[in-house]
Design a protein around this motif. Structure first.
Motif, short mmCIF file in Angstrom:
data_model
loop_
_atom_site.label_atom_id
_atom_site.label_comp_id
_atom_site.label_asym_id
_atom_site.label_seq_id
_atom_site.Cartn_x
_atom_site.Cartn_y
_atom_site.Cartn_z
N LEU A 58 20.96 30.79 63.26
CA LEU A 58 20.02 29.70 62.83
C LEU A 58 19.30 30.42 61.36
N ALA A 59 19.55 29.86 60.58
CA ALA A 59 18.88 30.21 59.04
C ALA A 59 17.61 30.00 59.11
N SER A 60 16.91 30.51 58.31
CA SER A 60 15.32 30.57 58.04
C SER A 60 15.13 29.51 57.24
N GLY A 61 15.91 29.31 56.32
CA GLY A 61 15.60 28.53 55.23
C GLY A 61 15.06 29.43 53.86
N GLU A 62 14.81 30.47 54.15
CA GLU A 62 14.22 31.85 53.23
C GLU A 62 15.20 32.58 52.83
N LYS A 63 15.81 32.48 51.48
CA LYS A 63 16.79 33.39 51.41
C LYS A 63 16.62 34.72 51.47
N THR A 64 15.73 35.36 51.08
CA THR A 64 15.21 36.64 51.30
C THR A 64 15.24 37.21 52.52
N GLU A 65 14.89 36.49 53.54
CA GLU A 65 14.80 36.73 54.84
C GLU A 65 16.39 36.79 55.55
N ASP A 66 17.15 36.24 54.94
CA ASP A 66 18.44 35.77 55.40
C ASP A 66 19.55 36.34 54.73
N ARG A 67 19.22 37.14 53.56
CA ARG A 67 20.28 37.96 52.73
C ARG A 67 21.24 38.58 53.69
N ASP A 68 20.90 38.99 54.72
CA ASP A 68 21.99 39.88 55.79
C ASP A 68 23.08 38.63 56.24
N ILE A 69 22.67 37.47 56.26
CA ILE A 69 23.47 36.66 56.94
C ILE A 69 24.28 35.55 55.98
N ILE A 70 24.34 36.06 54.82
CA ILE A 70 24.93 34.99 53.71
C ILE A 70 26.54 35.32 53.94
N CYS A 71 27.18 34.59 54.12
CA CYS A 71 28.63 34.73 54.39
C CYS A 71 29.41 35.30 53.17
N PRO A 72 30.08 36.39 53.49
CA PRO A 72 30.27 37.42 54.44
C PRO A 72 28.90 38.06 54.76
N CYS A 73 28.74 38.13 55.77
CA CYS A 73 27.37 38.80 56.30
C CYS A 73 27.67 40.26 56.53
N ASP A 74 26.42 40.85 56.35
CA ASP A 74 26.61 42.39 56.56
C ASP A 74 27.12 42.97 57.77
N TYR A 75 27.32 42.07 58.97
CA TYR A 75 27.85 42.29 60.19
C TYR A 75 29.24 42.31 60.38
N ARG A 76 29.92 41.66 59.27
CA ARG A 76 31.53 41.21 59.46
C ARG A 76 32.43 42.47 59.74
N ASP A 77 32.09 43.67 58.97
CA ASP A 77 33.08 44.57 59.07
C ASP A 77 32.72 45.55 60.27
N PRO A 78 31.56 45.86 60.48
CA PRO A 78 31.54 46.45 62.00
C PRO A 78 31.98 45.59 63.06
N ASP A 79 31.80 44.34 63.06
CA ASP A 79 32.39 43.57 64.03
C ASP A 79 33.93 43.31 64.03
N LEU A 80 34.40 43.42 62.92
CA LEU A 80 35.94 43.39 62.76
C LEU A 80 36.44 44.66 63.43
N ASP A 81 36.04 45.92 63.03
CA ASP A 81 36.02 47.15 63.51
C ASP A 81 36.08 47.14 65.15
N GLU A 82 34.99 46.69 65.73
CA GLU A 82 34.70 46.64 67.03
C GLU A 82 35.56 45.70 67.88
N TYR A 83 35.68 44.32 67.47
CA TYR A 83 35.88 43.25 68.26
C TYR A 83 37.26 42.64 67.48
N GLY A 84 37.60 43.10 66.30
CA GLY A 84 38.77 42.00 65.85
C GLY A 84 38.47 40.91 65.27
#
Ligand code: SF4
Lengths: 165, 92
Positions: A58-84
């Motif tokens: 769920l995006a907030s509509g505020e770019k500064t709040e959502d910088r971490d979930i702009i695709c590719p998100c900050d969580y992609r690489d750790p998730d690829l490592d852990e879950y593929g």
């Protein structure tokens, strides 16, 4: 209402992203229909929010709040490592490509409350000639006055870099 | 935009909180629909202002991380994410 995204926009985005991802060792989900639906959603988010927010969050509509979930998100690489796979199932690991079943994974992004309480890290005193910048998406490091326009590895824009040293 | 109702066989009260853009939410809806199950859903990303706030608070009671899909079964348990086996058990 949901903005309209044409099929050929989606196809062009798919071809571009697939080429780019593969050239740097990432893989898109081989389920092309599922993948294109996600890409359509990212284009929808670009139109309605002004940035390509993750389609499964769920995006907030505020770019500064959502910088971490702009695709590719900050969580992609750790998730690829852990879950593929990344959270949405857009990016997958080589194992999944070989046929391991893909399913939805837990959310790694901290809750809104946790995000608000993360303290800004204190800048370490540095004797280096240049500061070192780190790409929060893929971990690429570079020593220069400012981060590059876009990450040479994963291509995200310079606002996704943090001062590392 | 209130809850959308999908007709089908009643297998308990099923309320699905989803995003209109999310792939796993689509898979969840497909699974429910293929099995001809009655359920209600709401696309949270299409809500605004007070309606959005209200629904977000509702979801957080079930799933504090506010992730999608969240399927609330009989006002008792929440299935978070596309957990195919768990959902199948509910609708079998
Ligand atoms: S990398 Fe995957 S999880 Fe992250 S924003 Fe993109 S689609 Fe969503």
């Amino acid at each position: 209402m949901i903005p309209n995204v044409k099929d050929d926009e989606v196809d062009a985005f798919y071809e571009k992203l697939k080429k780019q991802a593969e050239s740097v060792g990432y893989h898109l989900n081989p389920d092309v229909k599922f993948t294109k639906e996600l890409l359509r959603s990212i284009l929808i988010n670009e139109k309605r929010y002004g940035y390509g927010a993750c389609p499964c969050r769920l995006a907030s509509g505020e770019k500064t709040e959502d910088r971490d979930i702009i695709c590719p998100c900050d969580y992609r690489d750790p998730d690829l490592d852990e879950y593929g796979t990344c959270y949405c199932g857009l990016y997958v690991s080589g194992e999944i490509l070989k046929g391991k079943k893909l399913t939805s994974i837990p959310e790694r992004r901290p809750s809104p409350e946790e995000r608000a309480s993360v303290e800004k890290s204190v800048e370490a005193p540095s004797v280096l000639k240049f500061p070192v910048w780190r790409c929060k998406v893929c971990g690429y490091l570079c020593a220069r006055d400012k981060p590059p326009e876009s990450c040479p590895i994963c291509k995200v824009s310079k606002e996704r870099f943090e001062r590392f040293i | 935009m209130p809850m959308q109702h999908v007709d089908g066989e009643n297998k308990g009260k099923l309320v699905l909180y989803a995003l209109s853009t999310c792939g796993w939410c689509k898979k969840t809806r497909m699974l429910l629909e293929e099995s001809g199950t009655e359920y209600e859903y709401i696309y949270v990303d299409l809500l605004e202002d007070d309606e959005l706030k209200e629904i977000v608070e509702q979801i957080k009671k079930w799933n504090p991380s506010l992730s999608f899909p969240t399927l609330v079964v009989n006002d008792e348990i929440a299935i978070v994410g596309f957990k195919e086996d768990e959902i199948r058990r509910v609708i079998k």
